[in-house]
Design a protein around this motif. Structure first.
Motif, PDB file in Angstrom:
ATOM      1  N   ILE A   1       0.841  -1.205   0.000  1.00 56.63           N
ATOM      2  CA  ILE A   1       0.000   0.000   0.000  1.00 56.63           C
ATOM      3  C   ILE A   1       0.875   1.253   0.000  1.00 56.63           C
ATOM      4  CG2 ILE A   1      -1.658   1.336   1.372  1.00 56.63           C
ATOM      5  CD1 ILE A   1      -2.836  -1.425   2.248  1.00 56.63           C
ATOM      6  N   ALA A   2       1.932   1.245   0.821  1.00 54.34           N
ATOM      7  CA  ALA A   2       2.833   2.396   0.885  1.00 54.34           C
ATOM      8  C   ALA A   2       3.505   2.631  -0.470  1.00 54.34           C
ATOM      9  CB  ALA A   2       3.881   2.187   1.975  1.00 54.34           C
TER      10      ALA A   2
ATOM     11  N   PHE B   1       2.361   1.799  -3.424  1.00 54.01           N
ATOM     12  CA  PHE B   1       1.341   2.342  -4.326  1.00 54.01           C
ATOM     13  C   PHE B   1       1.122   3.832  -4.070  1.00 54.01           C
ATOM     14  CE2 PHE B   1      -3.107   3.567  -4.939  1.00 54.01           C
ATOM     15  CZ  PHE B   1      -3.197   3.431  -6.311  1.00 54.01           C
ATOM     16  N   LEU B   2       0.998   4.214  -2.798  1.00 52.40           N
ATOM     17  CA  LEU B   2       0.751   5.614  -2.459  1.00 52.40           C
ATOM     18  C   LEU B   2       1.938   6.506  -2.823  1.00 52.40           C
ATOM     19  CD1 LEU B   2      -1.099   5.235   0.968  1.00 52.40           C
ATOM     20  CD2 LEU B   2      -2.081   5.911  -1.248  1.00 52.40           C
ATOM     21  N   VAL B   3       3.141   6.039  -2.524  1.00 52.65           N
ATOM     22  CA  VAL B   3       4.326   6.835  -2.872  1.00 52.65           C
ATOM     23  C   VAL B   3       4.428   6.974  -4.394  1.00 52.65           C
ATOM     24  CG1 VAL B   3       6.860   6.857  -2.850  1.00 52.65           C
ATOM     25  CG2 VAL B   3       5.607   6.327  -0.764  1.00 52.65           C
TER      26      VAL B   3
ATOM     27  N   SER C   1       1.958   6.762  -6.670  1.00 50.00           N
ATOM     28  CA  SER C   1       0.862   7.568  -7.200  1.00 50.00           C
ATOM     29  C   SER C   1       0.971   9.033  -6.794  1.00 50.00           C
ATOM     30  CB  SER C   1      -0.481   7.020  -6.718  1.00 50.00           C
ATOM     31  OG  SER C   1      -0.639   5.699  -7.118  1.00 50.00           O
ATOM     32  N   LEU C   2       1.039   9.269  -5.496  1.00 47.51           N
ATOM     33  CA  LEU C   2       1.084  10.650  -5.016  1.00 47.51           C
ATOM     34  C   LEU C   2       2.419  11.313  -5.350  1.00 47.51           C
ATOM     35  CD1 LEU C   2      -0.702  10.172  -1.573  1.00 47.51           C
ATOM     36  CD2 LEU C   2      -1.680  11.004  -3.727  1.00 47.51           C
TER      37      LEU C   2
END
Length: 125
Positions: free
Chosen positions: A94-95, A97-99, A101-102
């Protein structure tokens, strides 16, 4: 499409793919992340600075943007890495993916802002 554009995209794609591969080899999973983040910034900056101002030939823009950066960044490697991480550690997946994407969106915005600011500065000189 002319032959210069086709050759430029092919050469750029080859070089971008090799560069991403080497980055992945050197940094493992972080190589894909770095390639995608760097690519997000570069594509945004190049699009809004070089392509808008047209200092380079169209065939060269295609080779750099579509060829090199298109092959350097990759959605399929991002997804593969996320799935691989998910089987080992859901939070890391999840981390990541977030790093990705964001971070990608943030760096694309930074590339846009710097290209516009630098482009205006060059036009005023």
């Amino acid at each position: 499409m002319d032959s210069r554009t086709i050759i430029s995209v092919a050469v750029g794609g080859f070089l971008g793919g090799i560069t991403r591969y080497e980055l992945g080899f050197l940094l493992g999973n972080n190589g894909v992340l770095c390639a995608n983040l760097i690519g997000s910034f570069l594509l945004s900056f190049i699009t809004y600075y070089f392509i808008d101002r047209k200092p380079l030939a169209t065939w060269l823009n295609a080779g750099i943007g579509t060829g090199f950066i298109g092959a350097f960044t990759t959605f399929s490697s991002l997804i593969t890495t996320i799935i691989k991480l998910e089987s080992q550690d859901l939070i890391a997946s999840i981390a990541y993916f977030l790093v990705s994407s964001l971070g990608g969106l943030t760096l694309a915005l930074l590339g846009f802002v710097l290209a516009r600011k630098y482009g205006r500065h060059q036009q005023n000189d």
